[in-house]
Design an enzyme around this catalytic site. Sequence first.
Site, PDB file in Angstrom:
ATOM      1  N   GLU A 233      13.285 -25.243 -35.292  1.00  0.00           N
ATOM      2  CA  GLU A 233      14.301 -25.958 -36.054  1.00  0.00           C
ATOM      3  C   GLU A 233      13.940 -27.434 -35.946  1.00  0.00           C
ATOM      4  O   GLU A 233      13.700 -27.926 -34.837  1.00  0.00           O
ATOM      5  CB  GLU A 233      15.706 -25.736 -35.470  1.00  0.00           C
ATOM      6  CG  GLU A 233      16.761 -26.451 -36.297  1.00  0.00           C
ATOM      7  CD  GLU A 233      18.163 -26.434 -35.690  1.00  0.00           C
ATOM      8  OE1 GLU A 233      18.305 -26.105 -34.500  1.00  0.00           O
ATOM      9  OE2 GLU A 233      19.111 -26.760 -36.420  1.00  0.00           O
TER      10      GLU A 233
ATOM     11  N   ARG B 169      10.663 -17.621 -21.818  1.00  0.00           N
ATOM     12  CA  ARG B 169      10.368 -19.018 -22.112  1.00  0.00           C
ATOM     13  C   ARG B 169       9.781 -19.692 -20.884  1.00  0.00           C
ATOM     14  O   ARG B 169       9.925 -19.216 -19.762  1.00  0.00           O
ATOM     15  CB  ARG B 169      11.622 -19.741 -22.573  1.00  0.00           C
ATOM     16  CG  ARG B 169      12.669 -19.884 -21.467  1.00  0.00           C
ATOM     17  CD  ARG B 169      13.929 -20.630 -21.918  1.00  0.00           C
ATOM     18  NE  ARG B 169      13.687 -21.573 -22.964  1.00  0.00           N
ATOM     19  CZ  ARG B 169      14.403 -21.644 -24.087  1.00  0.00           C
ATOM     20  NH1 ARG B 169      15.382 -20.802 -24.278  1.00  0.00           N
ATOM     21  NH2 ARG B 169      14.146 -22.541 -24.991  1.00  0.00           N
TER      22      ARG B 169
ATOM     23  N   LYS C  96      16.241 -29.145 -25.438  1.00  0.00           N
ATOM     24  CA  LYS C  96      16.215 -30.210 -26.440  1.00  0.00           C
ATOM     25  C   LYS C  96      17.422 -31.121 -26.307  1.00  0.00           C
ATOM     26  O   LYS C  96      17.324 -32.315 -26.531  1.00  0.00           O
ATOM     27  CB  LYS C  96      16.209 -29.592 -27.847  1.00  0.00           C
ATOM     28  CG  LYS C  96      14.820 -29.338 -28.405  1.00  0.00           C
ATOM     29  CD  LYS C  96      14.921 -29.046 -29.895  1.00  0.00           C
ATOM     30  CE  LYS C  96      13.733 -28.238 -30.381  1.00  0.00           C
ATOM     31  NZ  LYS C  96      13.956 -27.738 -31.751  1.00  0.00           N
TER      32      LYS C  96
END
Length: 557
Positions: free
Chosen positions: A34, A259, A269
């Site tokens: 994104e 992850r 983020k």
Amino acid sequence: MLEEPRSLNFIEEIIADDIENGKIDSLITRFPPEPNGYLHIGHAKSICLNFGLAERFNGKCNLRFDDTNPAKEETEYVESITNDVKWLGFEWASLNYASDYFDQFFKWAIELIESGKAYVDDQSADDIRQNRGTLTSPGTDSPYRHRSIEENLDLFKRMANGEFEEGEKVLRAKIDMSSNNLNMRDPVIYRILKREHHRTGNKWCVYPMYDFAHGYEDSIEGVTHSICTLEFQDHRPVYDWFISNVSTVHTPHQYEFARLNLTYTVMSKRKLLELVSSNIVSGWDDPRMPTISGFRRRGYTPSSIRRFCKEIGVAKSDSLVEVELLHHCLREELNRTSQRAMAVIDPLKVVLDNWPDDFVDEIEAENNPEDANAGSRKIKIGKEIYIERTDFMEEPVKGFFRLSPGKEVRLKHAYIIKYANIIKDENGEIKELHCTVDMDSRGGNAPDGRKIKGTLHWVWTVDAVKSTINLYDNLFLLRNMNDMEDGKDYKDYLNEKSKVVVGNAYIEPILSKAGPFDRFQFLRHGYFCADPNTTMEAPVFNLTVSLKDSWKKEQNK
RNA sequence: UGGGGUGUCGCCAAGCGGUUAAGGCACAGGACUUUGACUCCUGCAUGCGAAGGUUCGAAUCCUUCCACCCCAGCCA
């Protein structure tokens, strides 16, 4: 270099099986960020995985911007992302945007409504949350769940026409309000957002949600293996539901891997954005940031990051990888490729008492002992030099074999010198050191063959260039950022010394000619790269990673 | 307390019923050294979350238990 054979990770096994069993003709993967922030080292793992798979199995990997939420996304981010993926060394088969598929998504939403599988809900966000139930109790149906198809069609079209305000209505999939999987309890698939989208402008005021859109994006692109992180495991049934309830032509499958987490590093983020916007760091590309652009500014190479991603592997157990492994991958490469030079970070003047006053010697110095093709350079030495303040101890501790009273050391490439005396200032600080030179030891070898254990780096006071050196260290002091004490914030663990600016370092003249991002090994210190703003007159270098230091370790015991 | 996952050395991670349980990082010794770097040797799980069971044989199969992670956004 030859690639050593490596066992397949679980995703590669699945793909190999799918190819062998004829389930797929060729592999298509995608990296779907994104555009709401800069890419970090965790993304690098995903990039290396997805693009690496495509390379390994002769398939394709797309770069796709998952831009379904105009409230968070910006063009600046898409630019940085394309740039970072390229810098890492990958080429996408095609560059796509979820927003390119908005018309098709809308049609599929209509299709769901027409088949009675989606409805417009007038409940508030609060009510929807209330009625979703809890982890252990089922949800309750919305009072609007049984609207007629005609009414739903009409309402949804009017939503898209901008006739309602944000939050007034949403479109929901009609799945199962009592599912054990909360994601299946009639997920919202379209919400009203009266925001300008960075690509579609004001064309839309309804935007699809991730769960609805993602599988369709994959389907449209013919993605065969849609790889995401573990927290999406519970979304897989939803992913499959949307694809199977609409007239798509292609059925992709989702697989999840763990992850990346790194010690002493925050990776979300949200937190990285906060570090940037609160000016704790200088920007997304601050050399201390775990972003791709931060690592680039820090002097990391793309291949060292790729190597790191290969070393950590791909699996499904939650992992916390030690930064030391990243450092190792970097050093391993830089050791082979970096030109060596000398820089004195904390200078102490040394006068060579018996050196002929105006004599200047010019010596040959190899550029890289690891690379015979790297050649050599000439360095000059005269009566006065600088050495590292930490290379002298008036009262040496056990094991110290550098310069101290009565002791001899070698100046790298140059001469053997012996302590004579020290001169202190009124505060008792050592002002300068006096030594004698063995003039017969030019090049660094003693004529009588005596062994000299200590070798020091140095610069000649006359041609050394004053320089600024930025020394970097971990941004955080906590090894596992998930181990924060109760009531504390990640910012409570910031390392005050993560950036130390040294303004009066002295460097070898050749270093002042370095251009932005040129890499060097400063002998006995570490790997440094020239700052983007370096100039001949005012050179600036950034520490990329220090050399291993078993002496420092010994002292800390 | 529901659902979905995961547990093999300090950190990653191979292992897929028969191997002395790979490899890398880290660590510890030593050799070499004009970088206390690099390189090179050596060491580093009688043990695979735990307990039972099946089997000639189990990290791999079964049972029970334990621990940790994820899920109740109109974020992705």
